[in-house]
Write a protein that holds these residues in place. Structure first.
Motif, PDB file in Angstrom:
ATOM      1  N   UNK A  72      -5.998   1.621  -8.378  1.00 25.62           N
ATOM      2  CA  UNK A  72      -5.513   0.314  -7.927  1.00 25.62           C
ATOM      3  C   UNK A  72      -5.427   0.293  -6.398  1.00 25.62           C
ATOM      4  N   UNK A  73      -4.901   1.372  -5.872  1.00 23.74           N
ATOM      5  CA  UNK A  73      -4.771   1.509  -4.425  1.00 23.74           C
ATOM      6  C   UNK A  73      -6.153   1.492  -3.756  1.00 23.74           C
ATOM      7  N   UNK A  74      -7.092   2.202  -4.373  1.00 20.33           N
ATOM      8  CA  UNK A  74      -8.452   2.268  -3.820  1.00 20.33           C
ATOM      9  C   UNK A  74      -9.077   0.878  -3.760  1.00 20.33           C
ATOM     10  N   UNK A  75      -8.861   0.100  -4.822  1.00 22.16           N
ATOM     11  CA  UNK A  75      -9.432  -1.253  -4.865  1.00 22.16           C
ATOM     12  C   UNK A  75      -8.857  -2.114  -3.747  1.00 22.16           C
ATOM     13  N   UNK A  76      -7.577  -1.982  -3.511  1.00 26.88           N
ATOM     14  CA  UNK A  76      -6.947  -2.805  -2.475  1.00 26.88           C
ATOM     15  C   UNK A  76      -7.296  -2.330  -1.066  1.00 26.88           C
ATOM     16  N   UNK A  77      -7.630  -1.050  -0.944  1.00 28.16           N
ATOM     17  CA  UNK A  77      -8.041  -0.543   0.378  1.00 28.16           C
ATOM     18  C   UNK A  77      -9.266  -1.296   0.893  1.00 28.16           C
ATOM     19  N   UNK A  78     -10.107  -1.708  -0.050  1.00 29.09           N
ATOM     20  CA  UNK A  78     -11.321  -2.441   0.327  1.00 29.09           C
ATOM     21  C   UNK A  78     -10.992  -3.837   0.861  1.00 29.09           C
ATOM     22  N   UNK A  79      -9.761  -4.270   0.626  1.00 33.61           N
ATOM     23  CA  UNK A  79      -9.365  -5.607   1.106  1.00 33.61           C
ATOM     24  C   UNK A  79      -8.471  -5.509   2.330  1.00 33.61           C
ATOM     25  N   UNK A  80      -8.519  -4.393   2.999  1.00 33.19           N
ATOM     26  CA  UNK A  80      -7.591  -4.147   4.115  1.00 33.19           C
ATOM     27  C   UNK A  80      -7.616  -5.277   5.145  1.00 33.19           C
ATOM     28  N   UNK A  81      -6.457  -5.755   5.538  1.00 32.68           N
ATOM     29  CA  UNK A  81      -6.394  -6.906   6.460  1.00 32.68           C
ATOM     30  C   UNK A  81      -6.925  -6.619   7.861  1.00 32.68           C
TER      31      UNK A  81
ATOM     32  N   UNK B  68       0.821  -1.216   0.000  1.00 30.63           N
ATOM     33  CA  UNK B  68       0.000   0.000   0.000  1.00 30.63           C
ATOM     34  C   UNK B  68       0.851   1.260   0.000  1.00 30.63           C
ATOM     35  N   UNK B  69       2.031   1.161   0.522  1.00 28.09           N
ATOM     36  CA  UNK B  69       2.900   2.331   0.563  1.00 28.09           C
ATOM     37  C   UNK B  69       3.906   2.315  -0.576  1.00 28.09           C
ATOM     38  N   UNK B  70       4.917   3.146  -0.429  1.00 26.53           N
ATOM     39  CA  UNK B  70       6.003   3.184  -1.395  1.00 26.53           C
ATOM     40  C   UNK B  70       6.935   1.999  -1.130  1.00 26.53           C
ATOM     41  N   UNK B  71       7.817   1.712  -2.094  1.00 28.96           N
ATOM     42  CA  UNK B  71       8.806   0.643  -1.879  1.00 28.96           C
ATOM     43  C   UNK B  71       9.599   0.943  -0.610  1.00 28.96           C
TER      44      UNK B  71
END
Lengths: 324, 367
Positions: free
Chosen positions: B279-288, B262-265
């Protein structure tokens, strides 16, 4: 006292180390049933089993990388790199991991790994089988680098290298593998880091290691006929370096010639010349001269006799030193 | 050049082991049953939250000039906590430089992780103390160390497994492929835990592979499994089983934890140059963390008071870490020479003495 070839002397040294310490392992390509391409590990797998004398997959980085892991678990692996020119795939693991990991842990871990490398030319081999890569490793802090030149030293030095808690790069002069000499297996030998005056002389100090020690000794015999007295020092250890023995000799003779197979430019001789200039400046009658390989890749074997320092090129350099 | 899709990643849809959906619904998987007590679930939530808070504080410390660089684990907490909590005390872990969550599970003091990034040392903890090896920066090198270590475990007849962490980019390294071969040939008790966070600095996964990474294992002769890397329960169950198999003499497993960086390298990187915000927004919905929290709320495994207490604990941890980071002294100049060799090394001693003599010429000059 027993008569052994250099390759058999290392074999016996490995055998002794395997007997003395159950944590010692031998690993590399073809080191098992075949006994290594130079037969240095001949018979060891038969006597110590496949878990201690390990035929590895054919990948040099893998050999060193897994040896590091085994060392982390308390083992003392002795790795064989089949030929000098094949160490480069492993160079990353040696330089970035093996040399630096103990420091990374602030001393919490030790990596007693020995990397055996048959080195040098003179056997009529194809490309990558005749190189002298020692300077790459002497330039890397964290490694010890040694080179044996004769059976007696080979027998004790390999055991000392295995006992060392530091990683040791162990160069073996492949064209001297079949040279025989008397070996006293009870003799403690010099400390691993000590150089040895193998022939005393008055006029010029010859510095050599590995395969070139014999060449220098032959040169000294030939020079004697011309009334010139050459002192020959076998450095044995390149890192650390026994500066006291070197300095003591050069201050007496006032002249020094360094002989190695590796290219002269930026070779180990450059370090020796610089150090001697600093420590013996007022004693020198001539600049420190170097004789060695050219600044080229190692040539095809039909040309190697021109590339490698031989008796005549060594004596020619001695002449130049004495002419100053 | 056209690429035949039948040879590529689309050949068959990848399977993904999931025990907790992004919405917080518990689902069963026939191969990975998992029974956890309420306290265990709460413990996982606490771990996830605390390492995220720790990580955020480290990023802040870097921004304020207290760390030279930091490699954030943001988004990968579940992969690290799930796998880290699957380990037993005698198991050994080999991390990259991003495994702050695994370090936490192993009991390494978080402040110890900062030394490397602050520049006061190159690591500086004893791997044997918590069975957690030093951070390795050269990509993939540690996979061979792990396999060698596992070969040592075999020779010791010990009941222990080794786990090694690496990323999707590392799978292109020769060392990683050599490690796969060694592990397979020697049947080493090792678990390869690949956090596929989709990005190797700026290079997306398709620059590294044409097949799902877990399928690489079959070519080397051992099982590979893809797990939802944002599902802490699935990561725990899958890793637990792979470790048990390793201890049981069944050899290596490759686990691909499918997740997202989610962050920078690192703090020196700027991901806006190479990836899109959607892309980031989509993965935010899968937050652990959010999905575990939703699961806990729904199933009354915790109330607001619990979550507030964890948040408060996280802030305390961050404060303590900041304080001790700032207190970390610069090493003495002579420390350059320490721990390079174990046996005496006269050449280095000579250099050290010369440097000490040089430094002493400045004494009394306030330098």
């Amino acid at each position: 006292m027993t008569t052994l070839s250099l390759s058999k002397a290392i074999n016996e040294g490995l055998r002794k180390a395997l007997e003395d310490d159950p944590k010692v392992l031998v690993m590399g390509e073809d080191v098992g049933k075949l006994g290594g391409v130079f037969r240095v590990t001949d018979g060891l797998q038969k006597d110590f089993g496949e878990d201690r004398v390990i035929d590895t997959p054919l990948a040099e980085s893998g050999i060193i990388g897994t040896a590091i892991g085994l060392a982390l678990r308390g083992y003392r692996p002795v790795c064989e790199i089949q030929f000098d020119g094949f160490v480069f795939p492993a160079a990353d693991q040696i330089i970035t991991q093996l040399a630096k990991m103990p420091l990374r842990s602030l001393g919490a871990i030790k990596l007693p790994v020995v990397v055996r490398i048959p080195c040098g030319g003179g056997i009529g081999a194809v490309e990558h089988h005749s190189e002298s890569p020692e300077a790459y490793f002497t330039h890397t802090g964290g490694l010890r680098v040694v080179a044996c030149s004769n059976p007696a030293d080979a027998y004790t030095m390999i055991q000392q290298a295995i006992r060392s808690d530091d990683p040791v790069i162990f160069f073996e002069p492949k064209r001297r593998y079949w040279d025989k000499a008397d070996v006293d297996v009870e003799a403690p030998g010099l400390p691993l880091e000590a150089a040895k005056v193998v022939r005393e002389g008055r006029d010029v100090t010859m510095l050599a290691y590995g395969p070139m020690v014999k060449t220098c000794l032959e040169a000294a015999i030939a020079a004697e006929e011309d009334g010139r007295s050459l002192e020959v020092i076998d450095l044995r250890s390149l890192n650390p370096l026994d500066t006291a023995t070197i300095t003591g000799s050069v201050r007496r003779t006032g002249r020094c010639v360094v002989v190695h197979e590796a290219p002269v430019f930026n070779g180990f001789g450059a370090e020796l010349a610089a150090r001697i200039t600093e420590s013996c400046f007022y004693h020198l009658e001539a600049p420190v001269l170097r004789v060695g390989g050219f600044s080229t890749p190692y040539p095809p074997s039909r040309l190697e006799e021109h590339y490698l320092p031989d008796l005549d090129r060594v004596l020619d350099t001695v002449d130049r030193s004495l002419a100053f | 050049m056209t690429i035949d899709a039948s040879r590529g990643p689309q050949a068959a849809p990848p399977e993904l082991v999931q025990l907790l959906t992004p919405e917080g619904e518990r689902v069963e998987h026939p191969d990975y049953p998992l029974e956890l007590t309420q306290d265990e679930v709460r413990g996982l939530y606490r771990d996830l939250t605390l390492v995220r808070r720790f990580d955020l504080e480290a990023v802040a410390l870097q921004r304020q000039g207290e760390l030279g660089i930091w490699a954030s684990l943001l988004g990968q907490e579940a992969a690290q906590i799930g796998s880290g909590r699957a380990l037993t005390d005698t198991d050994m872990a080999f991390p990259t430089y991003r495994e702050h969550g695994v370090a936490w599970c192993r009991g390494v003091d978080p402040v110890k992780l900062l030394g490397l990034f602050r520049g006061v040392n190159h690591g500086g903890w004893d791997p044997a103390e918590h069975n957690f090896h030093l951070y390795t920066i050269v990509i993939g090198s540690q996979t061979l160390h792990a396999v060698g270590y596992a070969m040592g475990v075999q020779r010791d007849d010990a009941e222990a497994a080794t786990i090694v962490y690496f990323g999707d980019g590392a799978t292109s390294q020769g060392d990683v492929n050599e490690a796969f071969i060694w592990a397979s040939v020697f049947n080493a008790p090792v678990v390869f835990f690949c956090q596929n966070n989709q990005w190797a600095i700026s290079e997306p996964l398709e620059k590294q592979t044409r097949i799902p990474l877990y399928r690489r294992a079959s070519g080397f002769g051992f099982p590979g499994v893809r797990v939802d890397g944002n599902d802490v329960l699935a990561c725990l169950a899958v890793t637990r089983q792979a470790l048990a198999n390793a201890r049981d003499g069944q050899g290596p497993t490759l686990i691909e934890a499918y997740t997202y960086r989610m962050g920078a390298h690192t703090t020196t990187d700027d991901p806006t140059r190479y990836r899109v915000a959607s892309e980031l927004e989509a993965w935010k919905l899968k937050d652990p963390i959010e999905r575990l929290k939703a699961y806990m709320f729904k199933n009354r495994l915790a109330d607001q008071e619990f979550f507030d207490a964890i948040d408060s604990e996280a802030d305390t941890l961050a404060r303590d870490m900041r304080k001790r980071c700032l207190e970390m002294p610069d090493p003495d100049p002579m420390a350059i020479f320490d721990h390079v060799y174990r046996d005496r090394h006269l050449l280095l001693e000579e250099e050290r003495d010369q440097f000490a003599a040089y430094l002493s010429t400045f004494e009394g000059e306030g330098r």
